[in-house]
Write a protein that holds these residues in place. Structure first.
Motif, PDB file in Angstrom:
ATOM      1  N   SER A  70       0.830  -1.197   0.000  1.00  0.00           N
ATOM      2  CA  SER A  70       0.000   0.000   0.000  1.00  0.00           C
ATOM      3  C   SER A  70       0.870   1.254   0.000  1.00  0.00           C
ATOM      4  O   SER A  70       2.090   1.188   0.142  1.00  0.00           O
ATOM      5  CB  SER A  70      -0.937  -0.005   1.211  1.00  0.00           C
ATOM      6  OG  SER A  70      -0.185  -0.068   2.394  1.00  0.00           O
ATOM      7  N   LEU A  71       0.217   2.394  -0.158  1.00  0.00           N
ATOM      8  CA  LEU A  71       0.944   3.661  -0.196  1.00  0.00           C
ATOM      9  C   LEU A  71       1.539   3.981   1.169  1.00  0.00           C
ATOM     10  O   LEU A  71       0.942   3.694   2.204  1.00  0.00           O
ATOM     11  CB  LEU A  71      -0.014   4.799  -0.571  1.00  0.00           C
ATOM     12  CG  LEU A  71      -0.524   4.830  -2.005  1.00  0.00           C
ATOM     13  CD1 LEU A  71      -1.595   5.899  -2.147  1.00  0.00           C
ATOM     14  CD2 LEU A  71       0.606   5.101  -2.962  1.00  0.00           C
ATOM     15  N   THR A  73       2.283   6.275   4.344  1.00  0.00           N
ATOM     16  CA  THR A  73       1.401   7.255   4.979  1.00  0.00           C
ATOM     17  C   THR A  73       1.753   8.693   4.628  1.00  0.00           C
ATOM     18  O   THR A  73       0.863   9.539   4.545  1.00  0.00           O
ATOM     19  CB  THR A  73       1.391   7.075   6.509  1.00  0.00           C
ATOM     20  OG1 THR A  73       2.716   7.112   6.996  1.00  0.00           O
ATOM     21  CG2 THR A  73       0.717   5.790   6.906  1.00  0.00           C
ATOM     22  N   ASP A  74       3.025   9.006   4.404  1.00  0.00           N
ATOM     23  CA  ASP A  74       3.366  10.388   4.050  1.00  0.00           C
ATOM     24  C   ASP A  74       2.749  10.784   2.714  1.00  0.00           C
ATOM     25  O   ASP A  74       2.318  11.919   2.529  1.00  0.00           O
ATOM     26  CB  ASP A  74       4.887  10.613   4.058  1.00  0.00           C
ATOM     27  CG  ASP A  74       5.631   9.702   3.097  1.00  0.00           C
ATOM     28  OD1 ASP A  74       5.184   8.549   2.899  1.00  0.00           O
ATOM     29  OD2 ASP A  74       6.668  10.139   2.554  1.00  0.00           O
ATOM     30  N   LYS A  75       2.644   9.845   1.768  1.00  0.00           N
ATOM     31  CA  LYS A  75       1.989  10.140   0.495  1.00  0.00           C
ATOM     32  C   LYS A  75       0.472  10.205   0.665  1.00  0.00           C
ATOM     33  O   LYS A  75      -0.195  11.003   0.022  1.00  0.00           O
ATOM     34  CB  LYS A  75       2.347   9.084  -0.549  1.00  0.00           C
ATOM     35  CG  LYS A  75       3.719   9.253  -1.134  1.00  0.00           C
ATOM     36  CD  LYS A  75       3.902   8.338  -2.324  1.00  0.00           C
ATOM     37  CE  LYS A  75       5.264   8.587  -2.961  1.00  0.00           C
ATOM     38  NZ  LYS A  75       5.463   7.782  -4.155  1.00  0.00           N
ATOM     39  N   VAL A  76      -0.068   9.353   1.524  1.00  0.00           N
ATOM     40  CA  VAL A  76      -1.516   9.355   1.756  1.00  0.00           C
ATOM     41  C   VAL A  76      -1.964  10.695   2.319  1.00  0.00           C
ATOM     42  O   VAL A  76      -2.964  11.269   1.895  1.00  0.00           O
ATOM     43  CB  VAL A  76      -1.912   8.199   2.713  1.00  0.00           C
ATOM     44  CG1 VAL A  76      -3.369   8.319   3.138  1.00  0.00           C
ATOM     45  CG2 VAL A  76      -1.663   6.851   2.066  1.00  0.00           C
ATOM     46  N   PHE A  77      -1.226  11.226   3.273  1.00  0.00           N
ATOM     47  CA  PHE A  77      -1.617  12.461   3.931  1.00  0.00           C
ATOM     48  C   PHE A  77      -1.033  13.706   3.275  1.00  0.00           C
ATOM     49  O   PHE A  77      -1.219  14.818   3.773  1.00  0.00           O
ATOM     50  CB  PHE A  77      -1.208  12.428   5.408  1.00  0.00           C
ATOM     51  CG  PHE A  77      -1.958  11.381   6.199  1.00  0.00           C
ATOM     52  CD1 PHE A  77      -3.329  11.444   6.310  1.00  0.00           C
ATOM     53  CD2 PHE A  77      -1.280  10.351   6.815  1.00  0.00           C
ATOM     54  CE1 PHE A  77      -4.028  10.493   7.029  1.00  0.00           C
ATOM     55  CE2 PHE A  77      -1.967   9.390   7.545  1.00  0.00           C
ATOM     56  CZ  PHE A  77      -3.344   9.458   7.654  1.00  0.00           C
ATOM     57  N   ASN A  79      -1.885  15.494   0.687  1.00  0.00           N
ATOM     58  CA  ASN A  79      -2.860  16.512   0.292  1.00  0.00           C
ATOM     59  C   ASN A  79      -3.975  16.693   1.306  1.00  0.00           C
ATOM     60  O   ASN A  79      -4.929  17.427   1.057  1.00  0.00           O
ATOM     61  CB  ASN A  79      -3.462  16.164  -1.073  1.00  0.00           C
ATOM     62  CG  ASN A  79      -2.453  16.305  -2.180  1.00  0.00           C
ATOM     63  OD1 ASN A  79      -1.638  17.216  -2.166  1.00  0.00           O
ATOM     64  ND2 ASN A  79      -2.488  15.397  -3.138  1.00  0.00           N
ATOM     65  N   ALA A  80      -3.889  16.018   2.436  1.00  0.00           N
ATOM     66  CA  ALA A  80      -4.928  16.148   3.458  1.00  0.00           C
ATOM     67  C   ALA A  80      -4.800  17.487   4.165  1.00  0.00           C
ATOM     68  O   ALA A  80      -3.700  17.877   4.557  1.00  0.00           O
ATOM     69  CB  ALA A  80      -4.809  15.012   4.467  1.00  0.00           C
ATOM     70  N   HIS A  83      -4.359  16.055   9.551  1.00  0.00           N
ATOM     71  CA  HIS A  83      -4.318  14.661   9.971  1.00  0.00           C
ATOM     72  C   HIS A  83      -3.670  14.599  11.344  1.00  0.00           C
ATOM     73  O   HIS A  83      -2.929  15.493  11.759  1.00  0.00           O
ATOM     74  CB  HIS A  83      -3.579  13.779   8.961  1.00  0.00           C
ATOM     75  CG  HIS A  83      -2.150  14.169   8.727  1.00  0.00           C
ATOM     76  ND1 HIS A  83      -1.123  13.656   9.458  1.00  0.00           N
ATOM     77  CD2 HIS A  83      -1.594  15.034   7.851  1.00  0.00           C
ATOM     78  CE1 HIS A  83       0.018  14.166   9.035  1.00  0.00           C
ATOM     79  NE2 HIS A  83      -0.243  15.019   8.063  1.00  0.00           N
ATOM     80  N   GLN A  87      -4.522   9.397  11.098  1.00  0.00           N
ATOM     81  CA  GLN A  87      -5.911   9.432  10.640  1.00  0.00           C
ATOM     82  C   GLN A  87      -6.216  10.815  10.085  1.00  0.00           C
ATOM     83  O   GLN A  87      -5.637  11.804  10.483  1.00  0.00           O
ATOM     84  CB  GLN A  87      -6.859   9.122  11.789  1.00  0.00           C
ATOM     85  CG  GLN A  87      -6.664   7.739  12.377  1.00  0.00           C
ATOM     86  CD  GLN A  87      -7.600   7.491  13.548  1.00  0.00           C
ATOM     87  OE1 GLN A  87      -8.423   8.332  13.908  1.00  0.00           O
ATOM     88  NE2 GLN A  87      -7.488   6.315  14.136  1.00  0.00           N
ATOM     89  N   PHE A  88      -7.182  10.836   9.136  1.00  0.00           N
ATOM     90  CA  PHE A  88      -7.654  12.111   8.626  1.00  0.00           C
ATOM     91  C   PHE A  88      -8.435  12.814   9.718  1.00  0.00           C
ATOM     92  O   PHE A  88      -9.251  12.214  10.397  1.00  0.00           O
ATOM     93  CB  PHE A  88      -8.553  11.919   7.392  1.00  0.00           C
ATOM     94  CG  PHE A  88      -7.825  11.378   6.191  1.00  0.00           C
ATOM     95  CD1 PHE A  88      -7.102  12.221   5.377  1.00  0.00           C
ATOM     96  CD2 PHE A  88      -7.872  10.025   5.896  1.00  0.00           C
ATOM     97  CE1 PHE A  88      -6.433  11.734   4.270  1.00  0.00           C
ATOM     98  CE2 PHE A  88      -7.203   9.529   4.802  1.00  0.00           C
ATOM     99  CZ  PHE A  88      -6.471  10.374   3.977  1.00  0.00           C
TER     100      PHE A  88
END
Length: 95
Positions: A70-71, A73-77, A79-80, A83, A87-88
């Protein structure tokens, strides 16, 4: 079977639509035209025709379920807007 203007008014009332008298007349004519077409279809000989649920052959296109990484976490967040603790963070919607 014919649809009357009163039928259109009744359905409009149930749907809470305010129709003008011109719209009532137009809808009455259109609905009667649809029913006349359906009556033509009733006259067709369908003996020996297999019933169908859909006119096109449909099938599910499935791909192999492959486990992959999976991606991070730094890439997942990236554009958030916010967080916290992995978690968002979103505005509360319940009190």
């Amino acid at each position: 079977m014919n649809i009357s203007t009163q039928d259109v008014q009744h359905v409009a009332k149930l749907a809470r639509l305010n129709l003008s008298s011109e719209e009532e007349q137009v809808f009455t004519e259109q609905l009667n035209a649809i029913l006349q077409y359906a009556e033509k279809l009733d006259g067709l000989d369908t003996e020996g025709i297999e019933a169908t649920t859909h006119v096109l052959h449909l099938s599910n296109v499935m791909r192999e379920d492959v486990q992959r990484e999976s991606l991070p976490t730094d890439k997942v967040f990236a554009n958030a807007p916010e967080h916290e603790d992995g978690q968002f963070k979103v505005p509360a919607v319940l009190e």
